[in-house]
Design a protein around this motif. Sequence first.
Motif, mmCIF file in Angstrom:
data_model
loop_
_atom_site.group_PDB
_atom_site.id
_atom_site.type_symbol
_atom_site.label_atom_id
_atom_site.label_comp_id
_atom_site.label_asym_id
_atom_site.label_seq_id
_atom_site.Cartn_x
_atom_site.Cartn_y
_atom_site.Cartn_z
ATOM 1 N N UNK A 180 0.795 -1.226 0.000
ATOM 2 C CA UNK A 180 0.000 0.000 0.000
ATOM 3 C C UNK A 180 0.827 1.275 0.000
ATOM 4 N N UNK A 181 2.162 1.161 0.032
ATOM 5 C CA UNK A 181 2.986 2.368 0.045
ATOM 6 C C UNK A 181 2.953 3.026 -1.333
ATOM 7 N N UNK A 182 3.305 4.318 -1.415
ATOM 8 C CA UNK A 182 3.202 5.045 -2.702
ATOM 9 C C UNK A 182 3.958 4.399 -3.846
ATOM 10 N N UNK A 183 5.131 3.782 -3.591
ATOM 11 C CA UNK A 183 5.898 3.222 -4.697
ATOM 12 C C UNK A 183 5.199 2.035 -5.348
ATOM 13 N N UNK A 184 4.223 1.431 -4.671
ATOM 14 C CA UNK A 184 3.476 0.307 -5.251
ATOM 15 C C UNK A 184 2.058 0.706 -5.667
#
Length: 443
Positions: free
Chosen positions: A342-346
């Motif tokens: 769920x982090x921005x890079x994913x």
Amino acid sequence: MAIHIALNHKTHYRYDRPIHLGPQIVRLRPAPHSRTPILAYSLKIHPKTHFINWQQDPQANYLARLVFPEPTTEFLVEVDLIAEMAIFNPFDFFLEPEAEECPFTYDPASARELRPFLETEPAGPLLTAWLSKVDRKPIRTIDFLVALNQRLQHDIGYVIRLEPGIQTCEQTLTLRTGSCRDSAWLLVQIARHLGLAARFVSGYLIQLTPDVKPLEGPAGPTTDFTDLHAWTEIYLPGAGWVGLDPTSGLFAGEGHIPLACTPDASSAAPISGALDECETTFLHEMSITRVVETPRVTKPYSEEQWNEIVALGHQVDRELTTGDVRLTMGGEPTFVSLDDSNSPEWTTAAFGPHKRKLAEDLFLRLRHRFAPSALLHFGQGKWYPGEPLPRWALSCYWRKDGVAVWEDHSLIADESKTTATTPTTPAASSRPSASACRSIPPS
């Protein structure tokens, strides 16, 4: 899925002698607000020696004004159109908050514009008695109109009436029967006496045989059918003009194609105009044909159609094989980290602290499995608008015959390890030895 219907409508007058025709007004072109799409339309007139001018009346109905400079023994009007019979929900509209319940009043601006559609004829004793039984307690507007329309359909029986003109409201209520135009005009007057703006509609009604017989209720027409028809439209704030058909007790659907919508029924006649006194023979013909009929849930592909589709597929396969055409499928597999999905890079970011490292790990595992002696290339990939730098592209190249393209993997830098290389390191020290590579012979 829609059905395309070709409608043909002929109106033919024959006169016992050559006569002069005054200007003729033809109202047989679908109105601009028709919810049923009209894909093609044509109007043919005989005699061919005539002048035609297309006009629009104050209600935006299309009028063809015809002028005939020479005497004639016949007058023919032929309409051809193609309609797309796609089912729509007649209740697919919203109402302004002040109109969600009946009774309601129009705002002053709307009432001024709707004045011709609010004018009433004097109510006779039978119409007064019928109106007195209408429940005036607050109720949802849609429920009120449904009940009003169904009550009128129950009270007035439908008959085919060949006499010209329209019955008065008192005549229709006395006889308890009427043609579609009689019931439509009665509903117009009922609605106006209840404070609702209403107009008379003349149009085409198309009824198709159902694919599957209903489990209950009327079975519907046994053959595809069309005819000139009349119904009523009531103005509802937020929804606009909404069609009600008192002959069937239903709201107007995809089979109702309006031609002329007017405050008074006399100005909605399909053809009107003056002519010399004479004896006239009248012929009226209407027919419809299904010209496009796509498979649908209630009428899927037939066995013959399926067999034709399968045979065509086999023919395509044979031609591809004969022509040595080889089909491949490309794409860009997408992967997401299991540890922090769920982090921005994913989710939204182009880059991040772990994406490149995990991508390289996956990249090297794929090389080990599919092409151990492949050449790896770490280069520039796509550059999307709004992003300051292009993305990475990790590419793997190998030979199909198994000959190694790259043998010494130690010469590939490992980003997880720190090296002593500096900007001043001689370039020659980082070059691979000749034994580390094999040239790729031309294929």
